[in-house]
Design an enzyme around this catalytic site. Structure first.
Site, PDB file in Angstrom:
ATOM      1  N   ARG A 235      74.003  -9.653   2.986  1.00 30.83           N
ATOM      2  CA  ARG A 235      74.503 -10.247   1.734  1.00 30.83           C
ATOM      3  C   ARG A 235      73.476 -10.075   0.620  1.00 30.83           C
ATOM      4  NH1 ARG A 235      75.848 -14.790   5.230  1.00 30.83           N
ATOM      5  NH2 ARG A 235      77.999 -14.460   5.882  1.00 30.83           N
ATOM      6  N   PHE A 251      88.028 -10.134   3.439  1.00 33.69           N
ATOM      7  CA  PHE A 251      87.703 -10.976   4.595  1.00 33.69           C
ATOM      8  C   PHE A 251      86.489 -11.840   4.237  1.00 33.69           C
ATOM      9  CE2 PHE A 251      89.210  -6.778   5.972  1.00 33.69           C
ATOM     10  CZ  PHE A 251      90.340  -7.091   6.717  1.00 33.69           C
ATOM     11  N   ASP A 273      90.922 -13.850   1.764  1.00 31.31           N
ATOM     12  CA  ASP A 273      90.945 -14.224   3.182  1.00 31.31           C
ATOM     13  C   ASP A 273      92.338 -14.754   3.526  1.00 31.31           C
ATOM     14  OD1 ASP A 273      88.409 -14.788   5.294  1.00 31.31           O
ATOM     15  OD2 ASP A 273      90.280 -15.847   5.771  1.00 31.31           O
ATOM     16  N   SER A 274      92.735 -14.565   4.780  1.00 31.21           N
ATOM     17  CA  SER A 274      94.070 -15.037   5.187  1.00 31.21           C
ATOM     18  C   SER A 274      94.066 -16.512   5.572  1.00 31.21           C
ATOM     19  CB  SER A 274      94.589 -14.200   6.355  1.00 31.21           C
ATOM     20  OG  SER A 274      93.661 -14.256   7.415  1.00 31.21           O
ATOM     21  N   ASN A 300      96.715 -11.337   3.036  1.00 32.00           N
ATOM     22  CA  ASN A 300      96.394 -10.416   4.122  1.00 32.00           C
ATOM     23  C   ASN A 300      95.753  -9.182   3.479  1.00 32.00           C
ATOM     24  OD1 ASN A 300      96.559  -8.212   5.914  1.00 32.00           O
ATOM     25  ND2 ASN A 300      98.270  -9.154   6.994  1.00 32.00           N
ATOM     26  N   ASP A 321      84.588  -6.729   5.606  1.00 35.43           N
ATOM     27  CA  ASP A 321      83.918  -7.399   6.734  1.00 35.43           C
ATOM     28  C   ASP A 321      84.976  -8.056   7.632  1.00 35.43           C
ATOM     29  OD1 ASP A 321      82.079  -8.571   8.425  1.00 35.43           O
ATOM     30  OD2 ASP A 321      81.621 -10.243   7.082  1.00 35.43           O
ATOM     31  N   CYS A 361      82.139  -5.731  13.344  1.00 32.74           N
ATOM     32  CA  CYS A 361      81.508  -6.623  14.323  1.00 32.74           C
ATOM     33  C   CYS A 361      82.151  -6.445  15.699  1.00 32.74           C
ATOM     34  CB  CYS A 361      81.597  -8.081  13.865  1.00 32.74           C
ATOM     35  SG  CYS A 361      83.286  -8.682  13.724  1.00 32.74           S
TER      36      CYS A 361
HETATM   37  N1  SAH Z   1      82.637 -11.928   5.174  1.00 34.86           N
HETATM   38  C1  SAH Z   1      82.579 -13.237   5.757  1.00 34.86           C
HETATM   39  C2  SAH Z   1      82.867 -13.272   7.227  1.00 34.86           C
HETATM   40  C3  SAH Z   1      84.173 -12.609   7.623  1.00 34.86           C
HETATM   41  S1  SAH Z   1      84.811 -13.154   9.136  1.00 34.86           S
HETATM   42  C4  SAH Z   1      81.214 -13.852   5.434  1.00 34.86           C
HETATM   43  O1  SAH Z   1      80.391 -13.198   4.784  1.00 34.86           O
HETATM   44  O2  SAH Z   1      80.976 -14.987   5.830  1.00 34.86           O
HETATM   45  C5  SAH Z   1      86.405 -12.521   9.106  1.00 34.86           C
HETATM   46  C6  SAH Z   1      87.374 -13.262   8.206  1.00 34.86           C
HETATM   47  O3  SAH Z   1      88.573 -12.503   8.142  1.00 34.86           O
HETATM   48  C7  SAH Z   1      87.800 -14.645   8.669  1.00 34.86           C
HETATM   49  O4  SAH Z   1      87.482 -15.573   7.671  1.00 34.86           O
HETATM   50  C8  SAH Z   1      89.323 -14.556   8.864  1.00 34.86           C
HETATM   51  O5  SAH Z   1      90.017 -15.715   8.413  1.00 34.86           O
HETATM   52  C9  SAH Z   1      89.678 -13.385   8.002  1.00 34.86           C
HETATM   53  N2  SAH Z   1      90.857 -12.584   8.353  1.00 34.86           N
HETATM   54  C10 SAH Z   1      91.274 -12.168   9.552  1.00 34.86           C
HETATM   55  N3  SAH Z   1      92.326 -11.332   9.443  1.00 34.86           N
HETATM   56  C11 SAH Z   1      92.599 -11.213   8.114  1.00 34.86           C
HETATM   57  C12 SAH Z   1      93.548 -10.463   7.356  1.00 34.86           C
HETATM   58  N4  SAH Z   1      94.430  -9.650   7.943  1.00 34.86           N
HETATM   59  N5  SAH Z   1      93.497 -10.561   6.019  1.00 34.86           N
HETATM   60  C13 SAH Z   1      92.599 -11.368   5.405  1.00 34.86           C
HETATM   61  N6  SAH Z   1      91.672 -12.070   6.077  1.00 34.86           N
HETATM   62  C14 SAH Z   1      91.661 -12.001   7.412  1.00 34.86           C
END
Ligand code: SAH
Length: 419
Positions: A235, A251, A273-274, A300, A321, A361
Site C-alpha cells: 500500500r 476489491f 467491493d461487493s 461486483n 486485489d 493471494c
Molecule cells: N484490497 C483490500 C483487501 C481485499 S480482500 C485491502 O487492501 O485491504 C478481497 C475483497 O474482495 C473482500 O473485501 C471481498 O468482499 C471482495 N470481493 C470478493 N469478490 C468480489 C467481487 N466479485 N466484486 C467485488 N468485491 C469482491
C-alpha cells in the site's frame, strides 16, 4: 549472542484461567512412525506429516502431542496429532514433551521479536503466522491493545487457554482477545466454527494506525481477522505512485489501497467491493482521515469493469486485489482464467502512461503464472507493459523456506508505456 533473535524474558502472567482437564494429566508420549517414502521432505524441514505418510494410527484425542519417528526409530520431533485431518501431524520443530503455556510464551516471544526487527513500532501486524513461526495452525494478529487469534488445527484449539495465558504474558498491556475461528480449514480438522471475545473487553469497533492513516475496523464482523495486514508495504508503494492520478481500487475491503492513494494526493480514488459492510467501513475510514477525494461503492468488480469499458471510461491507475480464487491445485485453471479476465479488462481501461497494480493471494498461483498472464493479455490488447515493482506479503508474514505453502501473496506493478 547479539545477532540471534532472543525474546526478552517474561514473567509468567497468572490470569486465573482453568487448565483444560483433558490435557492436565501427564501422559507418556505416544510415538507414531512414518513410512520411509516421505521422510526426506520432513528431514528437510517441512512440518506437515500427511495421514498417508504414517504407518499406523493412534487411538488418542485430536490435538494430542505425539513424537514422530522414522521407520528406523530416529525421532523427527514432536507435533500435534489429529486422526481426523489429512495433515495427521503438525510438527512443532522441537523435542518438547508438552506444549503448555511456557512453550507458547517462548515461541510467541520469538515471533514477536522477529516482528520488532522487521516492522518495528507498528500498531497493526501479524504476530504469529502459523508454520512460519513454527506454530502450525495458529495465527495471531495485533491491533494496538487488541489481539485476534485463529486456531486452524485441533492441537492449537484444545490449547486455547494456554495460548491466551501466553499472549497475556508476552503482551501485558493487552485489553482484549477475540477468537475468529470461522475458516473452513477448521471443518477439515473436525473443529466447529466459532467467534467472539475470549478474554477482556473488546469494543464493537477498534482503531489503529497504518502508514499514517487512522483505520477503524470491526474485529468480529470484519473479514479475515478484521483487516488485510499482508498488503501493508505494498500500500505504501501505491501511495508513492498515486499523486495526481485517478485511482480505481478494485476489491477494496475497508479501503486500504484507495485511502493510501487518496492521502498521497490522488486526484480522485474510488474503491469497489461487493460487501456492504466493507464499503460502509471504508467510507467511515475516509471520513476519519478527512479525505474528500476518496469514495466507495458496492459492486461486483467483474461487472463494474465491463460497464466502465462500455462507457469508455479511462483511469490513470487501477488496483486489483481480488480474494483467493483457488484453495488447491485442482482449481488452478479456473483461477488463472479469472486473473486473465480481470487483468485484460483493467489493461483496456488504463490510459497510456497509466499504472496497473495487480495482486494474487491464491497460493497455488505462482508469480511466474501471474507474470505470464500479463505477458499474454497485454499482447492481446496491444499494451506495452513495463514492470516497475514486484512485492510479496509483508515481512510479518515470513516464508518458511522448507514450506512453499507459507508463500502466497504476489504483487506486481506495471506502467503502460505511452508509445
Ligand atoms: N484490497 C483490500 C483487501 C481485499 S480482500 C485491502 O487492501 O485491504 C478481497 C475483497 O474482495 C473482500 O473485501 C471481498 O468482499 C471482495 N470481493 C470478493 N469478490 C468480489 C467481487 N466479485 N466484486 C467485488 N468485491 C469482491
Amino acid at each position: 549472542m547479539a545477532h540471534t533473535l532472543m525474546p526478552r524474558s517474561y514473567e509468567l502472567h497468572d490470569v486465573g484461567l482453568k487448565p483444560d482437564a483433558r490435557y492436565s494429566v501427564t501422559l507418556v508420549m505416544q510415538i507414531i512412525t512414518m513410512r520411509p517414502r516421505e521422510e526426506k521432505r520432513i528431514k528437510e524441514g517441512h512440518l506437515w506429516v500427511n495421514k498417508d505418510d504414517l504407518s499406523h494410527d493412534l487411538d488418542v484425542p485430536p490435538g494430542t502431542l505425539v513424537r514422530v519417528s522414522t521407520f528406523d526409530g530416529a525421532s523427527m520431533g514432536t507435533g500435534f496429532y489429529n486422526p481426523l485431518s489429512k495433515i495427521a501431524v503438525r510438527l512443532l520443530a522441537c523435542e518438547e514433551e508438552e506444549a503448555g503455556t511456557a512453550f507458547f510464551v517462548k515461541r510467541i516471544g520469538q515471533a514477536e521479536a522477529l516482528r520488532q526487527l522487521v516492522l518495528p513500532n507498528e500498531e497493526g501486524y501479524r504476530v504469529v503466522y502459523g508454520e512460519a513461526d513454527l506454530l502450525s495452525g495458529l495465527i495471531i494478529d495485533r491491533y494496538g491493545d487488541y489481539l485476534v487469534m485463529q486456531m486452524l488445527s485441533a492441537g492449537m484449539d484444545v490449547r486455547k487457554q494456554q495460548i491466551i495465558e501466553a499472549l497475556l504474558t508476552v503482551f501485558p498491556t493487552c485489553k482484549g482477545i477475540v477468537e475468529k475461528n470461522m475458516s473452513q480449514t477448521r471443518t477439515r480438522e473436525g473443529l466447529e466454527l466459532v467467534d467472539g471475545v475470549v478474554w477482556g473487553n473488546v469494543p464493537e469497533r477498534i482503531q489503529f494506525m497504518e502508514n499514517g492513516l487512522k483505520l477503524e475496523i470491526d474485529l468480529t464482523t470484519g473479514q479475515k481477522t478484521g483487516y488485510f495486514l499482508d498488503q501493508k508495504v505494498n500500500r505504501a508503494m501505491v501511495a508513492k505512485l498515486a499523486k495526481g492520478r485517478t485511482v480505481l481500487d478494485c476489491f477494496c475491503n475497508v479501503g486500504g489501497f484507495a485511502l493510501n492513494a487518496a492521502a498521497a494526493g490522488a486526484s480522485m480514488a474510488i474503491g469497489i467491493d461487493s460487501s456492504a459492510l466493507a464499503v460502509e467501513a471504508a467510507t467511515r475510514n475516509a471520513e476519519l482521515n478527512g479525505l474528500s477525494n476518496c469514495t466507495f461503492e458496492k459492486a461486483n468488480v467483474f461487472d463494474l469493469l465491463r460497464d466502465h469499458l462500455a462507457e469508455d471510461r479511462a483511469w490513470d491507475m487501477i488496483v486489483l486485489d481480488p480474494p483467493s480464487f483457488a484453495k488447491h491445485r485442482g482449481a488452478l485453471r479456473g483461477a488463472l482464467a479469472g486473473y486473465a479476465e480481470l487483468n485484460r479488462t483493467a489493461l483496456k481501461l488504463l490510459k497510456p502512461g497509466g499504472i496497473l497494480v495487480t495482486s494474487s493471494c491464491t497460493q497455488p498461483v505462482t508469480e511466474h503464472d501471474l507474470m505470464d498472464i500479463l505477458y499474454r493479455e497485454s499482447a492481446r490488447v496491444r499494451r506495452r507493459l513495463r514492470l516497475i515493482y514486484r512485492g510479496a506479503q509483508a515481512p510479518d508474514h515470513p516464508v518458511l523456506l522448507a514450506m512453499p505453502e507459507t508463500q502466497y501473496l504476489k504483487f506486481l506493478v506495471f506502467e503502460v508505456a505511452e508509445a
